[in-house]
Design a protein around this motif. Structure first.
Motif, PDB file in Angstrom:
ATOM      1  N   ASN A  49       5.176  44.588  -5.449  1.00 49.67           N
ATOM      2  CA  ASN A  49       5.323  43.138  -5.501  1.00 49.67           C
ATOM      3  C   ASN A  49       5.412  42.616  -6.944  1.00 49.67           C
ATOM      4  OD1 ASN A  49       5.170  42.984  -2.707  1.00 49.67           O
ATOM      5  ND2 ASN A  49       2.951  42.671  -2.694  1.00 49.67           N
ATOM      6  N   ASP A 109       1.289  48.529  -2.843  1.00 50.14           N
ATOM      7  CA  ASP A 109       1.879  47.255  -2.441  1.00 50.14           C
ATOM      8  C   ASP A 109       1.915  46.289  -3.605  1.00 50.14           C
ATOM      9  OD1 ASP A 109       2.196  48.186   0.110  1.00 50.14           O
ATOM     10  OD2 ASP A 109       0.421  47.170   0.930  1.00 50.14           O
ATOM     11  N   ARG A 156      -4.179  46.967   5.385  1.00 47.09           N
ATOM     12  CA  ARG A 156      -4.101  48.343   4.899  1.00 47.09           C
ATOM     13  C   ARG A 156      -5.150  49.264   5.513  1.00 47.09           C
ATOM     14  NH1 ARG A 156       0.680  49.316   4.028  1.00 47.09           N
ATOM     15  NH2 ARG A 156       0.585  47.866   5.762  1.00 47.09           N
TER      16      ARG A 156
END
Length: 365
Positions: free
Chosen positions: A362, A358, A234
């Protein structure tokens, strides 16, 4: 990760070089329509030997990144030894080598030789301008260039799988020839070629070359790539997005923002060892480069830092600051941005936001 910390102090204190671009040759078999090295190509300048590059290592504490450009680097038959020397002796964090993909029989031996010997990382950039074979051949002005490129990158991707420190990259500039189909190029590289890393940027202007560009189209292509395909950590993803956004902003409103670090944190070196602050006002700008020549590495006993800190070297960088020199070259821009605390903080903040999003995605059932 700990080893990478040695590259941080120059960004904080601006006390020494951390990046070098060495044009290892001026020989090239193509005539790409956007090439900023065009006027300097095939003059057959004398080249520094691998032994001379190794002598320079005595005076180099560590390099964040070293670019071995050209010309076409793979016209040098000692390019593998050169890459290993720079990686290991210069302690380069990453060595970047661009190639047009023409020399199909040279990439596998190169990857094997380098992969078995280097201590750092190497990025091998295969330059492409279009997913259409005819458009690519017209752009390079060499028939068969697309076919060679495809065969070469396929072989390189397969070979590099055995060497985790080597990354095969697709490389492109967003220019007047491909801007209306750039997203198609992104899809082609991801879906058909299967290359996971695509490095792209706005084409640099040079001399009388300043094509009209659809900057909104570039922003859209960049957003598309990072949203769908980017697989970097990232922090690196946030850095790349931020530098592309800054480059796009500059193209729309080119103005001075902050003193350039070229000539102090970064220099370029011609094949025969002449050192300049950057490509824009130095080599390969044949018309004006005499004005910014900092010296020849041989005249300083191969001590690059001594050359940069010499009276002439300091005077060249001082003049850059006085003139408030600024340009659209993304490498110079990215290094200048990295040396800014505000930019680094913004990148880290953006990276944290990406990581949180993210994790939320997830966690969804």
């Amino acid at each position: 990760m700990i080893g990478n910390l040695r590259h941080v102090p120059p960004l904080l204190f601006h006390h020494r070089l951390t990046e070098v671009t060495y044009f290892v040759t001026d020989i090239c078999n193509m005539k790409c329509r956007h090439c900023f090295v065009h006027d300097a190509l095939n003059n057959r300048r004398e080249r520094l030997s691998v032994e001379e590059i190794e002598r320079m290592a005595t005076f180099i504490p560590a390099m964040q990144r070293v670019h071995l450009g050209g010309g076409e680097p793979f016209t040098r038959h000692d390019i593998a030894d050169l890459a290993v020397t720079v990686s290991n002796k210069w302690r380069a964090g990453v060595v970047c080598i661009p190639t047009n993909g023409w020399f199909t029989d040279r990439y596998a031996p190169f990857i094997r030789h380098v992969g078995e010997r280097i201590c750092g990382n190497l990025r091998l950039h295969f330059s492409i301008n279009s997913s259409d074979p005819k458009e690519m051949d017209d752009f390079t002005q060499l028939k068969g260039s697309f076919a060679r490129w495809r065969t070469s990158i396929d072989q390189a991707l397969e070979m590099s799988a055995s060497y985790p420190q080597i990354t095969v990259v697709a490389l492109a500039t967003y220019n007047e020839h491909n801007q209306h189909r750039f997203i198609d190029l992104i899809d082609f590289l991801h879906d058909q070629v299967g290359v996971e890393d695509f490095s792209f940027q706005l084409v640099r202007t040079h001399g009388g070359y300043a094509p009209p560009l659809d900057i909104d189209g570039f922003r859209a292509a960049s957003d598309y790539y990072f949203r769908k395909f980017d697989r970097h950590n990232r922090v690196l993803a946030a850095f790349r997005q931020a530098t592309r956004a800054a480059n796009a902003d500059y193209f729309e409103q080119p103005e001075f923002q902050k003193a350039c670090t070229s000539g102090k944190l970064r220099v370029v070196m011609s094949p025969d060892g002449n050192v300049y602050p950057c490509e824009k006002i130095g080599y390969p700008n044949l018309k004006d480069m005499h004005r910014t020549l900092m010296g020849n590495i041989r005249d300083f006993g191969y001590d690059l830092n001594a050359l940069v800190k010499s009276a002439t070297g300091r005077a060249v960088h001082r003049q850059i600051c006085v003139d408030k020199c600024h340009c659209d070259h993304n490498i110079d821009q990215s290094l200048r941005l990295l040396s800014s605390p505000n930019f680094r903080n913004a990148v880290l903040k953006s990276a944290v936001g990406m990581e949180m999003r993210d994790r939320e995605r997830n966690a969804q059932p």
